[in-house]
Design a protein around this motif. Structure first.
Motif, PDB file in Angstrom:
ATOM      1  N   GLY A 132       0.784  -1.221   0.000  1.00 43.17           N
ATOM      2  CA  GLY A 132       0.000   0.000   0.000  1.00 43.17           C
ATOM      3  C   GLY A 132       0.814   1.267   0.000  1.00 43.17           C
ATOM      4  N   ARG A 133       2.090   1.183   0.302  1.00 44.06           N
ATOM      5  CA  ARG A 133       2.915   2.388   0.356  1.00 44.06           C
ATOM      6  C   ARG A 133       3.229   2.896  -1.041  1.00 44.06           C
ATOM      7  NH1 ARG A 133       7.482   3.612   4.646  1.00 44.06           N
ATOM      8  NH2 ARG A 133       5.548   3.449   5.803  1.00 44.06           N
ATOM      9  N   ASP A 134       3.141   4.205  -1.244  1.00 44.86           N
ATOM     10  CA  ASP A 134       3.371   4.825  -2.560  1.00 44.86           C
ATOM     11  C   ASP A 134       4.859   5.120  -2.747  1.00 44.86           C
ATOM     12  OD1 ASP A 134       3.220   6.127  -4.975  1.00 44.86           O
ATOM     13  OD2 ASP A 134       2.229   7.921  -4.192  1.00 44.86           O
ATOM     14  N   HIS A 135       5.433   4.565  -3.791  1.00 45.56           N
ATOM     15  CA  HIS A 135       6.841   4.790  -4.096  1.00 45.56           C
ATOM     16  C   HIS A 135       7.037   5.697  -5.307  1.00 45.56           C
ATOM     17  CE1 HIS A 135       8.424   1.693  -1.292  1.00 45.56           C
ATOM     18  NE2 HIS A 135       7.243   1.133  -1.504  1.00 45.56           N
ATOM     19  N   GLN A 136       5.961   6.342  -5.785  1.00 44.22           N
ATOM     20  CA  GLN A 136       6.062   7.247  -6.925  1.00 44.22           C
ATOM     21  C   GLN A 136       6.080   8.684  -6.429  1.00 44.22           C
ATOM     22  OE1 GLN A 136       6.447   6.990 -10.307  1.00 44.22           O
ATOM     23  NE2 GLN A 136       6.522   9.215 -10.231  1.00 44.22           N
ATOM     24  N   PRO A 137       7.188   9.403  -6.624  1.00 48.33           N
ATOM     25  CA  PRO A 137       7.222  10.808  -6.209  1.00 48.33           C
ATOM     26  C   PRO A 137       6.345  11.666  -7.113  1.00 48.33           C
ATOM     27  CG  PRO A 137       9.224  10.223  -7.394  1.00 48.33           C
ATOM     28  CD  PRO A 137       8.458   8.955  -7.213  1.00 48.33           C
ATOM     29  N   PRO A 681      -2.928  10.118 -28.677  1.00 45.85           N
ATOM     30  CA  PRO A 681      -2.813  11.512 -29.130  1.00 45.85           C
ATOM     31  C   PRO A 681      -4.084  12.282 -28.831  1.00 45.85           C
ATOM     32  CG  PRO A 681      -3.185  10.045 -30.980  1.00 45.85           C
ATOM     33  CD  PRO A 681      -2.973   9.170 -29.798  1.00 45.85           C
ATOM     34  N   PRO A 682      -3.985  13.592 -28.698  1.00 42.92           N
ATOM     35  CA  PRO A 682      -5.196  14.391 -28.508  1.00 42.92           C
ATOM     36  C   PRO A 682      -6.067  14.326 -29.753  1.00 42.92           C
ATOM     37  CG  PRO A 682      -3.303  15.817 -28.908  1.00 42.92           C
ATOM     38  CD  PRO A 682      -2.770  14.423 -28.759  1.00 42.92           C
ATOM     39  N   LEU A 683      -7.331  14.548 -29.570  1.00 48.58           N
ATOM     40  CA  LEU A 683      -8.279  14.598 -30.676  1.00 48.58           C
ATOM     41  C   LEU A 683      -9.128  15.835 -30.492  1.00 48.58           C
ATOM     42  CD1 LEU A 683      -9.569  13.307 -33.193  1.00 48.58           C
ATOM     43  CD2 LEU A 683     -11.075  12.020 -31.660  1.00 48.58           C
ATOM     44  N   GLY A 684      -8.940  16.801 -31.389  1.00 47.34           N
ATOM     45  CA  GLY A 684      -9.658  18.061 -31.243  1.00 47.34           C
ATOM     46  C   GLY A 684      -9.293  18.729 -29.937  1.00 47.34           C
ATOM     47  N   VAL A 685     -10.317  19.069 -29.153  1.00 46.12           N
ATOM     48  CA  VAL A 685     -10.062  19.719 -27.863  1.00 46.12           C
ATOM     49  C   VAL A 685      -9.843  18.704 -26.751  1.00 46.12           C
ATOM     50  CG1 VAL A 685     -11.435  21.729 -28.516  1.00 46.12           C
ATOM     51  CG2 VAL A 685     -12.520  19.857 -27.260  1.00 46.12           C
ATOM     52  N   CYS A 686      -9.989  17.423 -27.042  1.00 40.37           N
ATOM     53  CA  CYS A 686      -9.900  16.392 -26.007  1.00 40.37           C
ATOM     54  C   CYS A 686      -8.450  15.994 -25.763  1.00 40.37           C
ATOM     55  CB  CYS A 686     -10.725  15.171 -26.411  1.00 40.37           C
ATOM     56  SG  CYS A 686     -12.473  15.552 -26.699  1.00 40.37           S
ATOM     57  N   GLN A 687      -7.955  16.286 -24.544  1.00 36.94           N
ATOM     58  CA  GLN A 687      -6.559  16.089 -24.202  1.00 36.94           C
ATOM     59  C   GLN A 687      -6.410  14.958 -23.181  1.00 36.94           C
ATOM     60  OE1 GLN A 687      -3.955  18.164 -25.427  1.00 36.94           O
ATOM     61  NE2 GLN A 687      -5.517  18.955 -26.792  1.00 36.94           N
ATOM     62  N   PRO A 688      -5.890  13.793 -23.584  1.00 35.29           N
ATOM     63  CA  PRO A 688      -5.621  12.740 -22.597  1.00 35.29           C
ATOM     64  C   PRO A 688      -4.584  13.219 -21.582  1.00 35.29           C
ATOM     65  CG  PRO A 688      -5.539  11.882 -24.853  1.00 35.29           C
ATOM     66  CD  PRO A 688      -5.561  13.376 -24.952  1.00 35.29           C
ATOM     67  N   THR A 689      -4.929  13.135 -20.302  1.00 35.73           N
ATOM     68  CA  THR A 689      -4.082  13.699 -19.259  1.00 35.73           C
ATOM     69  C   THR A 689      -3.968  12.723 -18.094  1.00 35.73           C
ATOM     70  OG1 THR A 689      -4.840  15.917 -19.886  1.00 35.73           O
ATOM     71  CG2 THR A 689      -3.707  15.702 -17.771  1.00 35.73           C
ATOM     72  N   LEU A 690      -2.733  12.508 -17.638  1.00 33.95           N
ATOM     73  CA  LEU A 690      -2.446  11.659 -16.477  1.00 33.95           C
ATOM     74  C   LEU A 690      -2.166  12.571 -15.288  1.00 33.95           C
ATOM     75  CD1 LEU A 690      -1.753   9.038 -15.023  1.00 33.95           C
ATOM     76  CD2 LEU A 690       0.507   9.111 -16.100  1.00 33.95           C
ATOM     77  N   PHE A 691      -3.001  12.448 -14.255  1.00 39.55           N
ATOM     78  CA  PHE A 691      -2.890  13.338 -13.100  1.00 39.55           C
ATOM     79  C   PHE A 691      -2.008  12.774 -11.995  1.00 39.55           C
ATOM     80  CE2 PHE A 691      -7.186  14.090 -14.922  1.00 39.55           C
ATOM     81  CZ  PHE A 691      -6.970  15.379 -15.395  1.00 39.55           C
ATOM     82  N   ASP A 692      -2.059  11.455 -11.782  1.00 31.69           N
ATOM     83  CA  ASP A 692      -1.324  10.920 -10.646  1.00 31.69           C
ATOM     84  C   ASP A 692      -1.159   9.414 -10.810  1.00 31.69           C
ATOM     85  OD1 ASP A 692      -0.147  11.142  -7.942  1.00 31.69           O
ATOM     86  OD2 ASP A 692      -1.861   9.909  -7.363  1.00 31.69           O
ATOM     87  N   VAL A 693      -0.046   8.897 -10.272  1.00 32.14           N
ATOM     88  CA  VAL A 693       0.202   7.462 -10.188  1.00 32.14           C
ATOM     89  C   VAL A 693       0.674   7.148  -8.776  1.00 32.14           C
ATOM     90  CG1 VAL A 693       1.780   5.602 -10.880  1.00 32.14           C
ATOM     91  CG2 VAL A 693       0.663   6.988 -12.614  1.00 32.14           C
ATOM     92  N   ASP A 694       0.094   6.114  -8.187  1.00 38.03           N
ATOM     93  CA  ASP A 694       0.488   5.605  -6.871  1.00 38.03           C
ATOM     94  C   ASP A 694       1.017   4.189  -7.112  1.00 38.03           C
ATOM     95  OD1 ASP A 694       0.491   4.294  -4.367  1.00 38.03           O
ATOM     96  OD2 ASP A 694      -1.065   5.622  -3.599  1.00 38.03           O
TER      97      ASP A 694
END
Length: 702
Positions: A132-137, A681-694
């Motif tokens: 359960g401990r997060d090792h991703q800074p 890849p983005p499509l038009g105004v739609c931007q795939p975005t990664l906010f966080d990884v644990d």
């Protein structure tokens, strides 16, 4: 022979090992006995730890003879901190490794006196397997081993970097390998239009374009070789002959113009191959007063589309063999790739018989942005498929993937337009195509034909610009186009669009097009901003393409065609296409290195991601693809580790949003953990975005 050892248990899970007394010898017998130092206290802040946690250790000791003491610490695994010693005590921190065998005593303290006698104390621990401990800074550029076509935002978050897009139709190139998708937006034309493209260097290799980029007249008969071969005008024999582009000529007659012999053009002749060549008085097609000048005009005997008229008997009746994909029916001389054979989405129009394929109305509705033929029955080059992956007319027919365009390899788009108005009225912006020009630019040989070809490279077009305006047209791409004539729009613009600087350009696209772009997922819900786009004539030739790359839609650009020779109403929305550069991104984390005594058994990854953009939903773009690996670094015997360029990835299946999974990696043991995210890849105004990884894991001893 070694001295006997005395064992005693010190409180707190500490095993003390005491050395036996050592006699001091003098002469024939012992004179004194020196005793080893003795531990008086041992402390341990925590005996049970999670990987990466620290425990503070301490010992106190005394020398029976009051001598000085020295302390040392050692660890068989884990990490020791810097020890702090006093005269009779010592402290040190120990950080737990990723794993530890049960009943292990990994840390030992040793105290030694002036006589070299020592005692040791060993500390035992239990290291729990904590996934359960997060090792991703937190995300940072430095925190990634690899970022390809991906960028770290200040938030922080990771997003696919916007692909470079062309800004001018005169030179369409990409700095990196780029996959392209083209989507039909709509058409308002009465003609039947087909969209295709060629590689610029293919025309150079065939000899149509010289090293300076100019079209060539290799047989010096006044007609550029490219135009000559589009219609197969070269004579069949003699010094001015050129190889026929196709299998055999349909029309075998020839005609004369200014003492030069030409072949009757298959693509511009009716079924009888009968033509007229007459010296006529026509208004000059060049800008100005359009004074009447004498010029030769080649005309078919009729404009009837009856088969086999207006055909060079290639793969498609109404497409020049040269612009078809290479095929036996064009003698493998085709250089083109045909994307949409029929760019029409409304019921059959007057120009329909001149289409490359028949117009099939899928439903009573009009203007849905889906071409009226089965697009998927043909591949990305325009060749018929042996197996159709999507039979029938469906929304999937709206888009075609062109494949990967190599870096810096220029492409040129073209529109084959058939069945539109055929007239010569320069003052109204309509002219006949010009095959040959005098040195002063006056046309000396016009061609009357219901089939015209318009290129995104303006200098390659056959029609002259009769108005000569600079720019030829300017439009506000985010504003609705007016219903009045495009030429009048430039003189008396409608009140639909705001002023831009000192100008008030008209809108570009009809309202249904703008609504379709904003609401349909195929276009990425593209809302066009209020931005200006223009196009201009080149060397007196009429532009037929308006290219715009909206700032609101990274990686997306659009082409609008004007399908009338001379520009006509100059609305540049007769047929419109949206292009999306498909360059996916990659983010690969740096490795989390475990002690080599451990191996990973389970990996947990929890992530938060999403599509950023108005109206974007989980179905608009495929989700980000994640994977983990346990061999992310390669280490040599000296312990020097370098990134593994090809780790063994374990793919994870996770939907958009917040999701977590645990994967068993015991079948692929390793001690160098990392993860990667393949961002679409983005499509038009739609931007795939990664906010966080644990990122968590469990490890076991090797």
């Amino acid at each position: 022979m070694s001295s006997p050892r005395i064992l005693s248990l010190v409180a707190g899970g500490v095993l003390s090992v005491l050395a036996a007394p050592r006699p001091a010898l003098a002469g024939n017998g012992p004179l004194a006995v020196h005793l080893p130092p003795q531990f008086t206290e041992a402390t341990q802040s925590a005996e049970s730890l999670f990987p990466g946690d620290a425990s503070q250790l301490g010992v106190s000791a005394t020398d029976p003879e009051g001598g000085p003491l020295t302390f040392s610490w050692s660890a068989s695994t884990g990490t020791l901190g810097t020890q702090a010693d006093g005269a009779n005590d010592s402290q040190v921190g120990w950080t737990a490794p990723a794993c530890l065998a049960e009943d292990s005593t990994p840390v030992t303290a040793t105290v030694t006196n002036a006589y070299g006698l020592s005692s040791t104390a060993s500390f035992d621990f239990h290291v729990a397997a904590d996934g359960g401990r997060d090792h991703q800074p937190p995300f940072s550029v430095a925190g990634f081993e690899q970022l390809r076509d991906a960028t770290v935002l200040p938030d922080p978050a990771v997003r696919t970097a916007a692909a470079a897009v062309p800004t001018s139709s005169e030179r369409i190139v990409f700095p990196e390998p780029t996959a392209l998708r083209v989507s039909f937006v709509g058409e308002t034309a009465t003609a039947a239009n087909a969209l295709g493209w060629v590689y610029y260097d293919d025309l150079v290799a065939r000899g149509y374009v010289d090293a300076q980029g100019a079209l060539v007249d290799g047989n010096a008969n006044g007609i550029l070789d490219l135009h000559e071969d589009l219609y197969n005008l070269a004579p069949p024999s003699g010094p001015k002959a050129r190889p026929y582009v196709g299998t055999t000529r349909r029309c075998t007659r020839t005609f004369l113009s200014e003492q030069q012999t030409f072949s009757v053009p298959d693509l511009a002749s009716d079924a009888s191959c009968a033509i007229s060549v007459a010296r006529r008085s026509l208004p000059d097609a060049r800008p100005g007063a359009h004074a009447v000048v004498a010029t030769d005009v080649v005309s078919p005997s009729s404009l009837s589309a009856d088969e086999p008229g207006f055909s060079d008997r290639g793969l498609f009746a109404r497409v020049p063999n040269l612009l078809e994909p290479a095929h036996p029916l064009n003698g493998y001389r085709g250089l083109g790739k045909l994307v949409f054979l029929r760019a029409s989405d409304d019921p059959e129009l007057p120009g329909a018989p001149f289409g490359a394929v028949p117009d099939v109305v899928a439903s009573p509705s009009q203007g849905d942005g889906i071409p009226d033929y089965d697009v998927s029955a043909f591949d990305a080059q325009g060749l018929p498929r042996s197996v159709n992956p999507d039979p029938g007319i469906t929304p999937a027919d709206r888009s075609v993937d062109l494949g990967v365009i190599p870096p810096e390899r220029e492409i040129v788009f073209f529109l084959v337009s058939g069945g539109g108005p055929v007239e010569h009225s320069p003052q109204s912006g309509r002219v006949f195509p010009c095959l040959r020009k005098a040195a002063d630019g006056r046309c000396t040989l016009h061609l009357v034909t219901p089939l015209s070809i318009f290129f995104s490279k303006t200098a390659w077009n056959l029609d002259q610009d009769p108005l000569g305006r600079l720019p030829a047209v300017e439009r506000n791409i985010g504003c609705v186009s007016p219903s009045d004539d495009g030429q009048m729009c430039q003189v008396s613009p409608s009140g639909l669009c705001p002023t831009m600087g000192t100008r008030r350009p008209c809108g570009w696209l009809p309202g249904p097009y703008l609504n379709r772009l904003a609401t349909q997922p195929a276009y990425g819900h593209a809302v066009l901003p209020l931005e200006l786009t223009t196009t201009a004539p080149v060397n007196g030739m009429m532009p037929h393409v308006l290219l715009t790359a909206p700032s609101s839609t990274p990686g997306q650009w659009m082409l609008g065609f004007e399908d009338l020779n001379g520009g006509g109403d100059r609305d540049f929305n007769d047929v419109v296409f949206a292009f999306q550069a498909l360059r996916p991104g990659l983010a690969r984390s740096r490795a989390v290195a475990l002690d080599e005594a451990c191996t990973l058994s389970r990996v947990r990854l929890r992530k938060s991601d999403g599509l950023v953009g108005t109206r974007c939903t989980a179905t608009t773009v495929a989700p980000i693809a994640y994977a983990v690996a346990t061999d992310c670094q390669v280490c040599d015997a000296a312990g020097t580790c370098t990134p593994n360029p090809s780790p063994t990835w374990s793919p994870l299946s996770l939907p958009w949003g917040e999701a977590e999974t645990v994967v068993d990696v015991s079948a692929r043991p390793g001690a160098q953990l990392c993860w990667k995210a393949d961002l679409p890849p983005p499509l038009g105004v739609c931007q795939p975005t990664l906010f966080d990884v644990d990122l968590g894991f469990q490890a076991v001893p090797r």
